[in-house]
Design an enzyme around this catalytic site. Structure first.
Site, PDB file in Angstrom:
ATOM      1  N   MET A 113      45.326  38.804  44.620  1.00  0.00           N
ATOM      2  CA  MET A 113      45.104  37.579  43.851  1.00  0.00           C
ATOM      3  C   MET A 113      43.645  37.144  43.911  1.00  0.00           C
ATOM      4  O   MET A 113      43.105  36.611  42.934  1.00  0.00           O
ATOM      5  CB  MET A 113      46.031  36.460  44.327  1.00  0.00           C
ATOM      6  CG  MET A 113      47.502  36.716  44.029  1.00  0.00           C
ATOM      7  SD  MET A 113      47.842  37.144  42.304  1.00  0.00           S
ATOM      8  CE  MET A 113      47.207  35.723  41.439  1.00  0.00           C
ATOM      9  N   GLU A 114      43.002  37.387  45.041  1.00  0.00           N
ATOM     10  CA  GLU A 114      41.591  37.037  45.174  1.00  0.00           C
ATOM     11  C   GLU A 114      40.729  37.891  44.247  1.00  0.00           C
ATOM     12  O   GLU A 114      39.821  37.374  43.583  1.00  0.00           O
ATOM     13  CB  GLU A 114      41.155  37.179  46.634  1.00  0.00           C
ATOM     14  CG  GLU A 114      41.674  36.088  47.547  1.00  0.00           C
ATOM     15  CD  GLU A 114      43.181  36.139  47.835  1.00  0.00           C
ATOM     16  OE1 GLU A 114      43.726  35.124  48.293  1.00  0.00           O
ATOM     17  OE2 GLU A 114      43.818  37.195  47.609  1.00  0.00           O
ATOM     18  N   ASP A 128      31.925  30.270  29.251  1.00  0.00           N
ATOM     19  CA  ASP A 128      31.376  28.914  29.315  1.00  0.00           C
ATOM     20  C   ASP A 128      29.879  28.905  29.019  1.00  0.00           C
ATOM     21  O   ASP A 128      29.397  28.057  28.266  1.00  0.00           O
ATOM     22  CB  ASP A 128      31.641  28.304  30.690  1.00  0.00           C
ATOM     23  CG  ASP A 128      31.092  26.900  30.801  1.00  0.00           C
ATOM     24  OD1 ASP A 128      31.421  26.066  29.930  1.00  0.00           O
ATOM     25  OD2 ASP A 128      30.325  26.638  31.746  1.00  0.00           O
TER      26      ASP A 128
END
EC number: 4.6.1.17
Length: 161
Positions: A113-114, A128
């Site tokens: 998950m990391e 972004d």
């Protein structure tokens, strides 16, 4: 077939108890892609982005995200990561950036998950930083490439995947 580990006998979500597990070296690699127009990619490669170094910012964001995965994903254990690596590679022939991450520790639970979180947040950071010049970029193909260590054994995607 394997059972869902985060669901108890009553069907309720719970955090897995890893206290009895042995500590082993665990490692995971993940990848993600951000596809964009060639002009946007050229701006990143040439260092012409008005917000600064897109790759350096995405790398730091990915590292920070890996360290905070437990705070973002419910039921994840807080981990003492010993290594987080975020590599970004421009692929002009595909009009995209490839992000590959690696997480490692010696511990009682895996770091999949990391690694996935690091890749995802690095991709989101690229989006972004570049959204002012292109809003239709596509983040995709976030996946686990490999994992090693732990009771469930090793995993590696096939070469043709």
């Amino acid at each position: 077939m394997s059972q869902l580990t985060h669901i108890n006998a009553a069907g309720e979500a719970h955090m897995v108890d890893v206290s009895a597990k042995a500590e082993t070296v665990r490692e995971a690699r993940a990848e993600a892609f951000v596809t964009m127009r060639s002009e946007t990619l050229a701006m990143i490669i040439d260092g012409r982005h008005h917000k600064g170094d897109v790759f350096a910012t995405a790398r730091i964001a990915g590292i920070q995200a890996a360290k905070r995965t437990w705070d973002l994903i419910p039921l994840c254990h807080p981990l003492m990561l010993s290594k987080v690596e975020v590599n970004l590679q421009a692929e002009p022939e595909h009009n995209r950036v490839r992000i590959e991450t690696l997480c490692r520790l010696t511990g009682k639970t895996g770091v999949e998950m990391e690694a996935l979180t690091a890749a995802s947040v690095a991709a989101l950071t690229i989006y972004d930083m570049c959204k002012a010049v292109q809003k239709d970029m596509v983040i995709g193909s976030v996946r686990l490439l490999a994992k090693s260590g732990g009771k469930s054994g090793d995993f590696k995607v096939e070469a043709d995947d």
